[in-house]
Write an enzyme that holds these catalytic residues in place. Sequence first.
Site, PDB file in Angstrom:
ATOM      1  N   LYS A   1      -7.243  46.827  38.331  1.00 41.13           N
ATOM      2  CA  LYS A   1      -6.450  47.072  37.184  1.00 41.13           C
ATOM      3  C   LYS A   1      -6.496  45.735  36.553  1.00 41.13           C
ATOM      4  CE  LYS A   1      -2.294  46.417  35.131  1.00 41.13           C
ATOM      5  NZ  LYS A   1      -2.719  46.202  33.729  1.00 41.13           N
TER       6      LYS A   1
ATOM      7  N   GLU B   1      -1.433  34.693  43.455  1.00 44.32           N
ATOM      8  CA  GLU B   1      -1.579  33.322  42.536  1.00 44.32           C
ATOM      9  C   GLU B   1      -0.804  33.393  41.147  1.00 44.32           C
ATOM     10  OE1 GLU B   1      -3.382  31.112  43.538  1.00 44.32           O
ATOM     11  OE2 GLU B   1      -4.558  32.205  45.285  1.00 44.32           O
TER      12      GLU B   1
ATOM     13  N   CYS C   1      -4.020  28.508  33.900  1.00 40.16           N
ATOM     14  CA  CYS C   1      -3.035  28.251  35.059  1.00 40.16           C
ATOM     15  C   CYS C   1      -3.129  26.824  35.435  1.00 40.16           C
ATOM     16  CB  CYS C   1      -2.653  29.169  36.074  1.00 40.16           C
ATOM     17  SG  CYS C   1      -4.533  29.438  37.000  1.00 40.16           S
TER      18      CYS C   1
ATOM     19  N   GLU D   1       6.943  27.114  32.315  1.00 38.19           N
ATOM     20  CA  GLU D   1       5.485  27.278  32.096  1.00 38.19           C
ATOM     21  C   GLU D   1       5.665  27.833  30.527  1.00 38.19           C
ATOM     22  OE1 GLU D   1       3.248  30.579  33.737  1.00 38.19           O
ATOM     23  OE2 GLU D   1       1.753  29.199  34.327  1.00 38.19           O
TER      24      GLU D   1
END
Length: 480
Positions: free
Chosen positions: A174, A249, A283, A384
């Site tokens: 997905k 991850e 990232c 973040e």
Amino acid sequence: MTNIQNYINGQYVNPIQDNWIDNSCPANGEVYGQIPNSSKEDVETAYIAAKTAFPSWSQTTLDERSRILIKISELLEANLQRFAEAESKDNGKPISLAKAVDIPRAASNFRFFGNAITQFASESHESIGQNAINFTLRQPIGVVGCISPWNLPLYLFSWKIAPAIASGNCVVAKPSEVTPMTAFLLGEICNEAGLPKGVLNIVHGLGSSTGQAIVEHPDIKAISFTGGTETGAHIARVAAPMFKKLSLELGGKNPNIIFADCDYDDMLETTVRSSFANQGQICLCGSRTFVEASIYETFKSDFVEKVKALKVGHPSDEHTNIGALVSKPHLKKVMQYIDIAKEENGTILCGGNKVTVEGYENGYYLEPTVIEVPTDECRVNQEEIFGPIVTIMPFNTEDEVLEMANKVKYGLSATLWTNNLKRTMRMSNQLQAGIVWVNTWMMRDLRTPFGGVKASGVGREGGFEALRFFTEAKNVCIKY
Ligand code: NDP
């Protein structure tokens, strides 16, 4: 309008319940297509196709698997322009970046794992004096799930799918609901390359339903996930009771540490890129810049000057440096941090405002923003943001900067600028990160392990690490 369908058993199909979600273009905010809002039934259909394909695919010779993966890679290269345009339109990234990095790297992923699988050897150990030998079989797991995010859509999607199928698994995958386009186009390429039907199945939809159905499926035995830390934690909680193999991850808040003895011009140019590439939505972007005090003021003015010169514009313009952020909610989230920074006594050195691009007034554009922070502990330095916002602050000693670099919950990557070899080794050893770059950024060698520590994830991708993840080791001990 570009309507997208699921790719199941080698065919494009509508979702069983005929439910759809709008797909919009970040550059102008307009809906330009629909994607399936796939249900549990769609995931089950994809699973059955994968399960049916598995016995034959897992017995397909390595030469044949390798040939098909390399053919997919070649077809992606041959369709570079088409895929780059689709990626740029769907994600808002500059077309130049999609053409130079995203699509070529996706093609490399297929080529690399097509080759790597032919070199993936098993171990053997002779038990000396016991007349026995052990050897380790590396067997594909069966049906595996791959779930990827929106920031590098095809690049990260292929980073999972290529090793999964190379090692003989069949896949239910997905892509992010926000950026489904290139995964949709990939189905055609796989058919053209001769990938047997059912080996790769792509279901589109929401994370909370379609993604969740993949993770909850009792017979999908491994999940390879890239995305946010909170989603990763949730997936781990769902998957753990079923003892699934998990590769996670997750997010990052990466330090970029600049010592006065570095190659200044190279550092400056790379720091602009590492802070703002892909609108800061990578990232691995360096989002916290620590600069040795003796060059801090010089760096500050040079950096701000270069950042101000970046061109924010429509992603299809070849001269655009900063395209659109991926979605309206994401723009809103990122912009909240500009207010938070002000509340925390940060100084906005440049940027901080929404940009109106002529002709595309409803697009999600933001100026690249540099914030001087009074302390490393403020929220903009700890959380973040995943947008075109970078913080800067000075440091005095190696110990001080090391402590600040490590004092976040994340540990994905770190960049170090210095020509001092002993310092390079000391710091590389002590930085809490899965990847340390010295005097460079985002240089990749696909043989190397990739992943993070702490809240940046569990497990490693890349090279043989990925092939190990997608296989089960079985030791056979023979007494002779
Ligand atoms: P999300 O965690 O929101 O989503 C990632 C994927 O997971 C999407 O396909 C999403 O679907 C799906 N998903 C969401 N909820 C669930 C669920 N309950 N079960 C299964 N799947 C689910 O991340 P973003 O897409 O927002 O990506 C940005 C994040 O990814 C950032 O934190 C970034 O740091 C991280 N990232 C990490 C990388 C690494 O290598 N460490 C590389 C790139 C990004 P949907 O889109 O429909 O919600």
